[in-house]
Scaffold this motif. Structure first.
Motif, PDB file in Angstrom:
ATOM      1  N   LEU A  26      -7.241 -14.881 -18.168  1.00  0.00           N
ATOM      2  CA  LEU A  26      -8.381 -14.909 -19.082  1.00  0.00           C
ATOM      3  C   LEU A  26      -9.262 -13.667 -18.934  1.00  0.00           C
ATOM      4  O   LEU A  26      -9.820 -13.167 -19.917  1.00  0.00           O
ATOM      5  CB  LEU A  26      -9.215 -16.168 -18.849  1.00  0.00           C
ATOM      6  N   ARG A  27      -9.373 -13.173 -17.710  1.00  0.00           N
ATOM      7  CA  ARG A  27     -10.149 -11.945 -17.510  1.00  0.00           C
ATOM      8  C   ARG A  27      -9.417 -10.723 -18.081  1.00  0.00           C
ATOM      9  O   ARG A  27     -10.024  -9.859 -18.721  1.00  0.00           O
ATOM     10  CB  ARG A  27     -10.427 -11.740 -16.019  1.00  0.00           C
ATOM     11  N   GLU A  28      -8.106 -10.679 -17.865  1.00  0.00           N
ATOM     12  CA  GLU A  28      -7.331  -9.514 -18.302  1.00  0.00           C
ATOM     13  C   GLU A  28      -7.227  -9.424 -19.818  1.00  0.00           C
ATOM     14  O   GLU A  28      -7.250  -8.338 -20.401  1.00  0.00           O
ATOM     15  CB  GLU A  28      -5.930  -9.574 -17.692  1.00  0.00           C
ATOM     16  N   TYR A  29      -7.115 -10.569 -20.469  1.00  0.00           N
ATOM     17  CA  TYR A  29      -6.920 -10.580 -21.926  1.00  0.00           C
ATOM     18  C   TYR A  29      -8.136 -11.156 -22.648  1.00  0.00           C
ATOM     19  O   TYR A  29      -7.997 -11.867 -23.646  1.00  0.00           O
ATOM     20  CB  TYR A  29      -5.668 -11.391 -22.264  1.00  0.00           C
ATOM     21  N   ASP A  78      -2.228 -22.651 -24.517  1.00  0.00           N
ATOM     22  CA  ASP A  78      -2.075 -23.854 -23.694  1.00  0.00           C
ATOM     23  C   ASP A  78      -2.195 -23.439 -22.232  1.00  0.00           C
ATOM     24  O   ASP A  78      -1.250 -22.936 -21.633  1.00  0.00           O
ATOM     25  CB  ASP A  78      -0.711 -24.505 -23.972  1.00  0.00           C
ATOM     26  N   GLY A  79      -3.396 -23.620 -21.667  1.00  0.00           N
ATOM     27  CA  GLY A  79      -3.652 -23.220 -20.291  1.00  0.00           C
ATOM     28  C   GLY A  79      -3.288 -24.305 -19.301  1.00  0.00           C
ATOM     29  O   GLY A  79      -3.547 -25.479 -19.537  1.00  0.00           O
ATOM     30  N   GLU A 102       4.064 -17.418 -20.400  1.00  0.00           N
ATOM     31  CA  GLU A 102       3.735 -16.418 -19.380  1.00  0.00           C
ATOM     32  C   GLU A 102       3.429 -17.124 -18.063  1.00  0.00           C
ATOM     33  O   GLU A 102       2.770 -18.161 -18.043  1.00  0.00           O
ATOM     34  CB  GLU A 102       2.527 -15.570 -19.793  1.00  0.00           C
ATOM     35  N   THR A 103       3.917 -16.532 -16.975  1.00  0.00           N
ATOM     36  CA  THR A 103       3.610 -17.035 -15.639  1.00  0.00           C
ATOM     37  C   THR A 103       2.456 -16.219 -15.076  1.00  0.00           C
ATOM     38  O   THR A 103       2.591 -15.011 -14.854  1.00  0.00           O
ATOM     39  CB  THR A 103       4.830 -16.917 -14.714  1.00  0.00           C
ATOM     40  N   ALA A 104       1.307 -16.859 -14.896  1.00  0.00           N
ATOM     41  CA  ALA A 104       0.122 -16.135 -14.421  1.00  0.00           C
ATOM     42  C   ALA A 104      -0.937 -17.117 -13.952  1.00  0.00           C
ATOM     43  O   ALA A 104      -0.963 -18.277 -14.370  1.00  0.00           O
ATOM     44  CB  ALA A 104      -0.459 -15.268 -15.546  1.00  0.00           C
ATOM     45  N   ASN A 105      -1.808 -16.629 -13.062  1.00  0.00           N
ATOM     46  CA  ASN A 105      -3.012 -17.364 -12.700  1.00  0.00           C
ATOM     47  C   ASN A 105      -3.937 -17.328 -13.914  1.00  0.00           C
ATOM     48  O   ASN A 105      -4.328 -16.254 -14.369  1.00  0.00           O
ATOM     49  CB  ASN A 105      -3.665 -16.691 -11.484  1.00  0.00           C
ATOM     50  N   LEU A 106      -4.283 -18.476 -14.462  1.00  0.00           N
ATOM     51  CA  LEU A 106      -5.031 -18.491 -15.712  1.00  0.00           C
ATOM     52  C   LEU A 106      -6.400 -17.827 -15.575  1.00  0.00           C
ATOM     53  O   LEU A 106      -6.876 -17.190 -16.520  1.00  0.00           O
ATOM     54  CB  LEU A 106      -5.188 -19.920 -16.235  1.00  0.00           C
ATOM     55  N   PHE A 107      -7.051 -17.962 -14.428  1.00  0.00           N
ATOM     56  CA  PHE A 107      -8.338 -17.284 -14.231  1.00  0.00           C
ATOM     57  C   PHE A 107      -8.166 -15.779 -14.413  1.00  0.00           C
ATOM     58  O   PHE A 107      -8.947 -15.134 -15.115  1.00  0.00           O
ATOM     59  CB  PHE A 107      -8.878 -17.569 -12.825  1.00  0.00           C
ATOM     60  N   ASP A 108      -7.120 -15.228 -13.781  1.00  0.00           N
ATOM     61  CA  ASP A 108      -6.865 -13.785 -13.901  1.00  0.00           C
ATOM     62  C   ASP A 108      -6.460 -13.427 -15.327  1.00  0.00           C
ATOM     63  O   ASP A 108      -6.881 -12.394 -15.865  1.00  0.00           O
ATOM     64  CB  ASP A 108      -5.756 -13.360 -12.928  1.00  0.00           C
ATOM     65  N   ILE A 160     -16.955 -30.374  -4.648  1.00  0.00           N
ATOM     66  CA  ILE A 160     -17.564 -30.471  -5.970  1.00  0.00           C
ATOM     67  C   ILE A 160     -18.183 -29.155  -6.426  1.00  0.00           C
ATOM     68  O   ILE A 160     -17.959 -28.700  -7.559  1.00  0.00           O
ATOM     69  CB  ILE A 160     -18.605 -31.607  -6.012  1.00  0.00           C
ATOM     70  N   ASP A 161     -18.972 -28.520  -5.580  1.00  0.00           N
ATOM     71  CA  ASP A 161     -19.663 -27.295  -6.000  1.00  0.00           C
ATOM     72  C   ASP A 161     -18.676 -26.210  -6.420  1.00  0.00           C
ATOM     73  O   ASP A 161     -18.852 -25.560  -7.458  1.00  0.00           O
ATOM     74  CB  ASP A 161     -20.565 -26.783  -4.870  1.00  0.00           C
ATOM     75  N   GLY A 162     -17.649 -26.002  -5.623  1.00  0.00           N
ATOM     76  CA  GLY A 162     -16.640 -25.004  -5.971  1.00  0.00           C
ATOM     77  C   GLY A 162     -15.899 -25.369  -7.243  1.00  0.00           C
ATOM     78  O   GLY A 162     -15.591 -24.495  -8.063  1.00  0.00           O
ATOM     79  N   ALA A 163     -15.632 -26.652  -7.421  1.00  0.00           N
ATOM     80  CA  ALA A 163     -14.937 -27.109  -8.624  1.00  0.00           C
ATOM     81  C   ALA A 163     -15.770 -26.850  -9.870  1.00  0.00           C
ATOM     82  O   ALA A 163     -15.254 -26.382 -10.888  1.00  0.00           O
ATOM     83  CB  ALA A 163     -14.613 -28.595  -8.509  1.00  0.00           C
ATOM     84  N   LEU A 164     -17.056 -27.128  -9.799  1.00  0.00           N
ATOM     85  CA  LEU A 164     -17.920 -26.909 -10.951  1.00  0.00           C
ATOM     86  C   LEU A 164     -18.001 -25.424 -11.322  1.00  0.00           C
ATOM     87  O   LEU A 164     -18.035 -25.075 -12.502  1.00  0.00           O
ATOM     88  CB  LEU A 164     -19.316 -27.472 -10.676  1.00  0.00           C
ATOM     89  N   ARG A 165     -17.995 -24.575 -10.303  1.00  0.00           N
ATOM     90  CA  ARG A 165     -17.972 -23.134 -10.594  1.00  0.00           C
ATOM     91  C   ARG A 165     -16.679 -22.747 -11.294  1.00  0.00           C
ATOM     92  O   ARG A 165     -16.672 -21.935 -12.233  1.00  0.00           O
ATOM     93  CB  ARG A 165     -18.137 -22.334  -9.301  1.00  0.00           C
ATOM     94  N   GLY A 166     -15.563 -23.340 -10.857  1.00  0.00           N
ATOM     95  CA  GLY A 166     -14.278 -23.064 -11.497  1.00  0.00           C
ATOM     96  C   GLY A 166     -14.247 -23.516 -12.943  1.00  0.00           C
ATOM     97  O   GLY A 166     -13.801 -22.786 -13.838  1.00  0.00           O
ATOM     98  N   TYR A 167     -14.731 -24.733 -13.197  1.00  0.00           N
ATOM     99  CA  TYR A 167     -14.780 -25.235 -14.574  1.00  0.00           C
ATOM    100  C   TYR A 167     -15.697 -24.369 -15.440  1.00  0.00           C
ATOM    101  O   TYR A 167     -15.400 -24.109 -16.613  1.00  0.00           O
ATOM    102  CB  TYR A 167     -15.268 -26.684 -14.593  1.00  0.00           C
ATOM    103  N   LYS A 168     -16.814 -23.927 -14.862  1.00  0.00           N
ATOM    104  CA  LYS A 168     -17.747 -23.095 -15.617  1.00  0.00           C
ATOM    105  C   LYS A 168     -17.070 -21.795 -16.058  1.00  0.00           C
ATOM    106  O   LYS A 168     -17.151 -21.406 -17.236  1.00  0.00           O
ATOM    107  CB  LYS A 168     -18.966 -22.794 -14.739  1.00  0.00           C
ATOM    108  N   GLU A 169     -16.387 -21.130 -15.132  1.00  0.00           N
ATOM    109  CA  GLU A 169     -15.752 -19.864 -15.472  1.00  0.00           C
ATOM    110  C   GLU A 169     -14.642 -20.042 -16.504  1.00  0.00           C
ATOM    111  O   GLU A 169     -14.561 -19.288 -17.481  1.00  0.00           O
ATOM    112  CB  GLU A 169     -15.173 -19.192 -14.225  1.00  0.00           C
TER     113      GLU A 169
END
Length: 388
Positions: A278-281, A223-224, A270-276, A303-312
Motif C-alpha cells: 500500500l505504501r509502494e503503490y 483484495d487485500g 501478487e505476493t507481498a506484505n500488504l502494508f508495504d 490491542i494498542d498495536g492492533a489498532l495502529r495497524g488497522y488505522k494505517e
C-alpha cells in the motif's frame, strides 16, 4: 425426594465483580476460593457464588487460567448423554449446507468443541481438556448423526497448550486425506483439510464473499489479505472489471492462481506484505478495496498495536479509492470489539479527508452464533463504506 448432588463444586471468592455473575460462561482461577485436586481436571463441576448459590455446571481444568467453562445452567454431567443431546441440537439449528460450521464452542453450549463440515468430511477441533477426553464419544455421535466419509481431528490449535494438551492431527479412518477440490457457493477451491489454516477455509466470511461480489460488478477491485481468494473469485464470477489479490503467503497466492484457473477466472495476483504494498503503490486507484487481515490482537496486551495497524491499513486504502468507491474492511481480532474497530476506521477516514457513508455493519454468519453474555464469541466484525 431428590438425592443431593454428589458432583464436586467450586466457589467464588467474596467481594468479586466476576463476569460469571452476569451470565458470562467463564470463571478464572484467580476468582476461585479453593481449587479442587488435579484429579478432577476435565470433569464436570458446579460453580457457586460466594454465598453458595448454584451458578451452573461447567468443565474444570486448573491448568488453564479459565478454570471453569459453563455448559449448562442446570445440574448436568459433560458425558455422552449430554454430548448427544447438545450436538444434535446444534446441528438442527443450522440450515443444511454442504460446507458450514456445525458446532461453535460455548455459543452452542459445548465449550471447546468446534465442528466444520466440508461436503462429506467433518473437521473437529478440541480446545479444552474435557472435550479432548470425550473424543471417542464425539466421533461416535457425529458418525451416527451425519454419516461422514471421514472425520479429521485437528487437535493442533496453539490454544490447546493453555489446557495442558498435546498437539496432533489424525483421521477417524486412519487414512491420509490429500488436498481436494471442494465446491463452496458455486466455486471450486482446493483445500488442505489436514494441514491448512484453521480447518481449511474461512467459512465465517462466506456471506461477505457473496455480498461484496454483488457490489463488485463492473468495478476494479483490490483484495487485500486474499488467503485462498474467496472475495476476489466471487467478484470475478459476478463480473468485476478486474481483481488484484495480494497476500504475504506464497502458498496462499499460489492457491489463488490454482483456484482461479480451475474456475476459469482471470485474477491478477501478487505476493507481498500488504502494508508495504500500500505504501509502494499509493498512487494506484480502485473502485473497491477489501481488507480482511488475520487477527492482530489475540489478547488485551496486543490491542494498542492492533489498532495502529488497522488505522494505517484503512487510512492508506481510503486514499486509494476513486470517488464513490467502496471499502469493505474487517477485523477478526477477538480482543477488539465492534465499537473500537468502528472508531479506528472513523479516525482513518478523518485523517484521509475522505468522508464516508456506512452502507452496512457486518458480523459473523448464523452458523457462527454469538452468545449475548459472551462478547468473545462476537469475534468477527466489519464495515462496508461508500467513500466520497
Amino acid at each position: 425426594m431428590n438425592k443431593k448432588s454428589t458432583r464436586k463444586s467450586i466457589r467464588l471468592k467474596r467481594n468479586l465483580r466476576a463476569r460469571v455473575l452476569e451470565g458470562h460462561p467463564w470463571a478464572y482461577k484467580s476468582e476461585i476460593e479453593k481449587l479442587l485436586p488435579e484429579s478432577h481436571s476435565g470433569e464436570s463441576v458446579s460453580l457457586q457464588d460466594s454465598r453458595g448459590r448454584f451458578l451452573g455446571s461447567g468443565i474444570y481444568n486448573p491448568k488453564s487460567q479459565i478454570i471453569w467453562r459453563r455448559f449448562s445452567t442446570k445440574e448436568a454431567a459433560f458425558d455422552r448423554t449430554y454430548l448427544q443431546k447438545a450436538i444434535t441440537a446444534s446441528v438442527a439449528k443450522r440450515t443444511p449446507e454442504a460446507c458450514q460450521r456445525l458446532v461453535w464452542s460455548e455459543a452452542d453450549n459445548l465449550p471447546g468443541l468446534v465442528v466444520d463440515r466440508f461436503e462429506d468430511i467433518l473437521i473437529v477441533q478440541a480446545l479444552t481438556m474435557a472435550v479432548d477426553r470425550q473424543t471417542d464419544a464425539i466421533r461416535e455421535i457425529l458418525t451416527e448423526l451425519l454419516s461422514p466419509a471421514d472425520i479429521v481431528f485437528r487437535y493442533d490449535a496453539p490454544s490447546r497448550n493453555y489446557e495442558g494438551l498435546d498437539l496432533r492431527v489424525y483421521t477417524a479412518s486412519g487414512n491420509t486425506i490429500p488436498s481436494r477440490w471442494v465446491k463452496i457457493d458455486g466455486l471450486e477451491y482446493k483445500l488442505d483439510l489436514v494441514e491448512g489454516q484453521k480447518t481449511g477455509f474461512y467459512l465465517d466470511q462466506r456471506e461477505q464473499h457473496r455480498r461484496i461480489a454483488k457490489l463488485a460488478q463492473g468495478k476494479t477491485m483490490l483484495d487485500g489479505f486474499c488467503h485462498l481468494g474467496g472475495f476476489g473469485l466471487q467478484a470475478m464470477k459476478s463480473s468485476a472489471k478486474s481483481v488484484l489479490s495480494v497476500d504475504i503467503s506464497k502458498d496462499a497466492t499460489a492457491a489463488v492462481v490454482e483456484n482461479a484457473k480451475k474456475n476459469q477466472l482471470n485474477i491478477d495476483v501478487e505476493t507481498a506484505n500488504l502494508f508495504d504494498w500500500l505504501r509502494e503503490y499509493e498512487n494506484r486507484k480502485f473502485d473497491l478495496i477489501v481488507l480482511d487481515p488475520p487477527s492482530f490482537a489475540r489478547n488485551k496486551k496486543a490491542i494498542d498495536g492492533a489498532l495502529r495497524g488497522y488505522k494505517e491499513l484503512n487510512l492508506r486504502a481510503l486514499k486509494m479509492l476513486n470517488p464513490g468507491g467502496i471499502l469493505a474492511t474487517y477485523s477478526c481480532s477477538q480482543a477488539i470489539d465492534a465499537a473500537a474497530f468502528t472508531n479506528v476506521v472513523r479516525s482513518a477516514a478523518a485523517d484521509a479527508h475522505r468522508p464516508c457513508t456506512i452502507m452496512e455493519h457486518t458480523a459473523q454468519p448464523a452458523d457462527h452464533p454469538m452468545s449475548l453474555t459472551m462478547p468473545e464469541s462476537w469475534y468477527l466484525k466489519g464495515l462496508i463504506l461508500r467513500v466520497e
